[in-house]
Design a protein around this motif. Structure first.
Motif, mmCIF file in Angstrom:
data_model
loop_
_atom_site.group_PDB
_atom_site.id
_atom_site.type_symbol
_atom_site.label_atom_id
_atom_site.label_comp_id
_atom_site.label_asym_id
_atom_site.label_seq_id
_atom_site.Cartn_x
_atom_site.Cartn_y
_atom_site.Cartn_z
ATOM 1 N N ARG A 265 0.912 -1.257 -0.430
ATOM 2 C CA ARG A 265 -0.208 -0.013 -0.417
ATOM 3 C C ARG A 265 1.176 1.265 0.166
ATOM 4 N NH1 ARG A 265 -5.527 -0.433 3.867
ATOM 5 N NH2 ARG A 265 -6.168 -2.171 3.606
ATOM 6 N N VAL A 266 1.837 0.876 0.659
ATOM 7 C CA VAL A 266 2.625 2.511 0.675
ATOM 8 C C VAL A 266 3.056 2.550 -0.901
ATOM 9 C CG1 VAL A 266 4.785 3.370 1.579
ATOM 10 C CG2 VAL A 266 3.448 2.409 3.423
ATOM 11 N N SER A 267 3.713 1.671 -1.330
ATOM 12 C CA SER A 267 4.354 1.770 -2.702
ATOM 13 C C SER A 267 3.348 2.536 -2.864
ATOM 14 C CB SER A 267 4.972 0.386 -3.295
ATOM 15 O OG SER A 267 6.188 0.101 -1.705
ATOM 16 N N ARG A 268 2.208 2.136 -3.404
ATOM 17 C CA ARG A 268 1.248 2.265 -4.594
ATOM 18 C C ARG A 268 0.728 3.372 -4.619
ATOM 19 N NH1 ARG A 268 -2.249 -1.364 -2.786
ATOM 20 N NH2 ARG A 268 -3.786 -0.795 -2.313
ATOM 21 N N TRP A 269 0.199 4.402 -2.715
ATOM 22 C CA TRP A 269 0.509 5.292 -2.806
ATOM 23 C C TRP A 269 0.973 6.174 -3.286
ATOM 24 C CZ3 TRP A 269 -4.389 5.787 -4.019
ATOM 25 C CH2 TRP A 269 -5.748 4.608 -4.494
ATOM 26 N N LEU A 270 2.458 5.747 -2.440
ATOM 27 C CA LEU A 270 3.481 7.207 -2.702
ATOM 28 C C LEU A 270 3.312 7.451 -4.059
ATOM 29 C CD1 LEU A 270 6.033 6.452 -0.500
ATOM 30 C CD2 LEU A 270 4.936 7.847 0.280
ATOM 31 N N ALA A 271 3.625 6.075 -4.774
ATOM 32 C CA ALA A 271 3.495 6.153 -6.324
ATOM 33 C C ALA A 271 2.635 6.946 -7.016
ATOM 34 C CB ALA A 271 3.674 4.986 -7.326
ATOM 35 N N ALA A 272 1.346 6.786 -6.705
ATOM 36 C CA ALA A 272 -0.196 7.541 -7.005
ATOM 37 C C ALA A 272 0.058 9.031 -6.688
ATOM 38 C CB ALA A 272 -1.504 6.987 -6.336
ATOM 39 N N ALA A 273 0.470 9.539 -5.726
ATOM 40 C CA ALA A 273 0.685 10.142 -5.111
ATOM 41 C C ALA A 273 2.224 11.763 -6.047
ATOM 42 C CB ALA A 273 0.676 10.631 -3.827
ATOM 43 N N GLU A 274 2.861 10.367 -7.035
ATOM 44 C CA GLU A 274 3.972 10.960 -7.775
ATOM 45 C C GLU A 274 5.097 11.772 -5.667
ATOM 46 O OE1 GLU A 274 2.579 13.784 -9.993
ATOM 47 O OE2 GLU A 274 1.719 12.235 -11.260
ATOM 48 N N VAL A 275 5.506 10.988 -5.112
ATOM 49 C CA VAL A 275 6.194 11.548 -3.701
ATOM 50 C C VAL A 275 6.909 10.661 -3.301
ATOM 51 C CG1 VAL A 275 4.795 13.579 -3.131
ATOM 52 C CG2 VAL A 275 4.368 11.217 -2.222
ATOM 53 N N SER A 276 7.681 8.981 -4.515
ATOM 54 C CA SER A 276 7.673 8.141 -4.185
ATOM 55 C C SER A 276 9.421 8.601 -3.602
ATOM 56 C CB SER A 276 8.206 6.937 -5.019
ATOM 57 O OG SER A 276 7.239 6.717 -5.649
ATOM 58 N N GLU A 277 10.058 9.561 -4.546
ATOM 59 C CA GLU A 277 11.358 9.700 -4.384
ATOM 60 C C GLU A 277 11.387 11.204 -2.924
ATOM 61 O OE1 GLU A 277 9.449 13.537 -6.144
ATOM 62 O OE2 GLU A 277 9.588 11.196 -6.196
ATOM 63 N N LEU A 278 10.491 11.095 -2.130
ATOM 64 C CA LEU A 278 9.889 11.943 -0.847
ATOM 65 C C LEU A 278 9.659 10.702 0.370
ATOM 66 C CD1 LEU A 278 8.009 15.059 -2.015
ATOM 67 C CD2 LEU A 278 10.546 14.280 -1.906
ATOM 68 N N ALA A 279 9.868 9.109 0.282
ATOM 69 C CA ALA A 279 9.764 8.513 1.190
ATOM 70 C C ALA A 279 10.554 8.084 2.454
ATOM 71 C CB ALA A 279 10.498 6.758 0.604
ATOM 72 N N GLU B 153 11.262 18.942 5.719
ATOM 73 C CA GLU B 153 11.966 18.889 4.492
ATOM 74 C C GLU B 153 11.105 19.181 2.947
ATOM 75 O OE1 GLU B 153 15.418 16.221 4.295
ATOM 76 O OE2 GLU B 153 14.104 14.975 6.084
ATOM 77 N N LEU B 154 9.495 18.662 3.393
ATOM 78 C CA LEU B 154 8.912 19.235 2.505
ATOM 79 C C LEU B 154 7.936 20.423 1.977
ATOM 80 C CD1 LEU B 154 6.403 16.117 3.506
ATOM 81 C CD2 LEU B 154 8.822 16.300 2.090
ATOM 82 N N SER B 155 7.819 20.843 1.022
ATOM 83 C CA SER B 155 7.068 21.603 0.637
ATOM 84 C C SER B 155 5.451 22.400 0.673
ATOM 85 C CB SER B 155 7.372 22.223 -0.820
ATOM 86 O OG SER B 155 7.171 21.353 -1.395
ATOM 87 N N GLY B 156 4.708 23.146 0.533
ATOM 88 C CA GLY B 156 3.425 22.953 1.129
ATOM 89 C C GLY B 156 2.731 21.773 0.260
ATOM 90 N N GLY B 157 3.058 22.314 -0.875
ATOM 91 C CA GLY B 157 2.832 21.037 -2.115
ATOM 92 C C GLY B 157 2.543 19.567 -2.346
ATOM 93 N N GLN B 158 4.150 18.927 -1.988
ATOM 94 C CA GLN B 158 4.680 18.398 -1.147
ATOM 95 C C GLN B 158 4.050 17.519 -0.225
ATOM 96 O OE1 GLN B 158 8.908 18.812 -0.802
ATOM 97 N NE2 GLN B 158 8.921 18.526 -2.729
ATOM 98 N N ALA B 159 3.641 18.447 1.102
ATOM 99 C CA ALA B 159 3.220 18.200 2.465
ATOM 100 C C ALA B 159 2.041 17.597 1.538
ATOM 101 C CB ALA B 159 2.798 18.842 2.850
ATOM 102 N N GLN B 160 0.729 18.644 0.984
ATOM 103 C CA GLN B 160 -0.329 16.888 1.187
ATOM 104 C C GLN B 160 -0.394 16.881 0.329
ATOM 105 O OE1 GLN B 160 -2.722 18.690 2.412
ATOM 106 N NE2 GLN B 160 -4.450 20.024 1.540
ATOM 107 N N ARG B 161 0.378 16.626 -0.847
ATOM 108 C CA ARG B 161 0.102 14.945 -1.669
ATOM 109 C C ARG B 161 0.724 14.248 -1.060
ATOM 110 N NH1 ARG B 161 1.403 14.814 -7.193
ATOM 111 N NH2 ARG B 161 0.650 17.059 -8.201
ATOM 112 N N VAL B 162 1.321 14.164 -0.277
ATOM 113 C CA VAL B 162 1.421 12.625 0.618
ATOM 114 C C VAL B 162 0.751 12.195 1.674
ATOM 115 C CG1 VAL B 162 3.038 11.895 3.163
ATOM 116 C CG2 VAL B 162 4.480 13.470 1.554
ATOM 117 N N ALA B 163 -0.523 13.786 1.915
ATOM 118 C CA ALA B 163 -1.432 13.550 2.563
ATOM 119 C C ALA B 163 -2.378 12.951 2.302
ATOM 120 C CB ALA B 163 -1.628 14.974 3.590
ATOM 121 N N ILE B 164 -2.609 12.857 1.021
ATOM 122 C CA ILE B 164 -3.589 12.379 -0.063
ATOM 123 C C ILE B 164 -2.920 11.115 0.243
ATOM 124 C CG2 ILE B 164 -4.237 12.115 -2.565
ATOM 125 C CD1 ILE B 164 -4.150 15.268 -2.874
#
Length: 362
Positions: free
Chosen positions: A115-129, A135-146
């Protein structure tokens, strides 16, 4: 496969909220209304974070979350709530944040990892794992929250103005991301928003709340293009012209009326036949009695519905194929053109001020 309907009956005094509504299973419903209308309060009651002080009933299909005798705690409702603040756990990495819900569900380690791999990829934040939230921008943090919300695989997803704290470009990209994630009909989604572009782009249905009560509901397209309540008519003060994309780049309705504009960042892949909406200010609309000389890109034949004051100008509401298109003009123009209810006019819309966005059509 569509999910079960979410039936909400809330009656409370403080803050005042009297809502009776059935949210269709497997669909996304936008909830709009003035500040203080009770939108966020309703989400908190549905999530179980707030106990109403009056007789209320919340049910998903045959499962009762709340009634006179029952109160199911939030963590057992299968609900995920995403707000405008990411609210990530600061001591956990991105991957650990996304893993939190499935780990709490005591799933096998392999399933949690999937699940972690699937949703990190879907939210396009795998490289931020491996990063921490600071260490995240506002947009990156909201992607992780999604990703964190979706990794819980909730039956009900509640979105409380998730793009409000973000700048326009970031919000547009996140809107495109979320549109792709909401195609799963097994989940019921309710989204509070103040932006008609969010409502049109992400939600098939809409509910308008005012002073704690539902004053209008129906399909998003019908409510926003032909509003009956004062609030939905004034939502963001924008015209919303809905149809389908033509190969020429214009939005065309079923009668052949068309509005030309530029696609926003949230709609880069609009092709011919795709449901779309053109949004533009009433100030971008000029009114004539006859078609003007030259070749304006957008010319619409319309019938005047009414003329109302707005400051030192007038707003002329017109009917274009069953959709309301408003123009803001001077009172001198109203007098010179003789603008009264029922008169036929020609509208010219500045293409440079028209934004084209995708429309939910699932």
């Amino acid at each position: 496969m569509s999910g079960a309907d979410l039936v909400v009956s809330i009656d409370q005094a403080v803050p005042p909220l009297q809502v009776e509504h059935r949210f269709a299973g497997g669909r996304t419903t936008a909830v709009v209304g003035p500040n203080g209308a009770g939108k966020s309060t309703m989400l908190r009651v549905i999530a179980g974070l707030l106990r109403s002080d009056g007789p209320s009933r919340i049910s998903l299909g045959d499962e009762v979350f709340r009634d006179r005798h029952t109160f199911v705690p939030p963590h057992r409702r299968g609900v995920a709530l995403l707000s405008q603040e990411a609210r990530l756990f600061p001591h956990l990495t991105v991957a650990e944040n996304v893993a939190f819900a499935p780990s709490s569900q005591r799933l096998p380690r392999a399933e949690v990892g999937n699940r972690v791999s699937r949703w990190l990829a879907a939210a396009e934040v795998s490289e931020l794992a491996d990063r921490k939230p600071d260490e995240l921008s506002g947009g990156q943090a909201q992607r992780v929250a999604i990703a964190r919300a979706m990794a819980a695989e909730p039956r009900i997803l509640l979105l409380d103005e998730p793009f409000r704290a973000l700048d326009v470009d970031v919000a547009s990209r996140l809107r495109a991301l979320l549109r792709g994630l909401l195609v799963d009909h097994g989940r019921t989604t309710i989204m509070v928003t103040h932006d008609p572009v969010d409502a049109l782009g992400l939600a098939e249905d809409i509910v308008v709340l005012d002073r704690g009560r539902v004053v209008e509901s129906g399909s998003t397209r019908d409510v926003l293009t032909n509003p009956r309540s004062r609030f939905s008519a004034s939502l963001s003060g924008l015209n919303l012209f809905v149809g389908r994309m033509a190969e020429t780049g214009a939005v065309v309705d079923e009668f052949g009326n068309q509005v030309t504009g530029t696609a926003g960042d949230d709609a880069p892949d609009l092709t011919g036949g795709t449901p779309a909406a053109a949004t533009f200010s009433p100030r971008a609309v000029a009114v004539y009695l006859d078609a003007p000389q030259g070749s304006p890109r957008t010319t619409l034949r319309a019938t005047v519905r009414d003329v109302v004051p707005r400051g030192d100008h007038a707003v002329v509401s017109t009917d274009v194929g069953g959709q309301v298109v408003a123009a803001e003009v001077t009172w001198a123009a109203v007098a010179d053109l003789g603008l009264v209810t029922g008169i036929e006019v020609v509208l010219v819309v500045k293409a440079s001020e028209v934004r084209v966005s995708a429309v939910a059509d699932r």
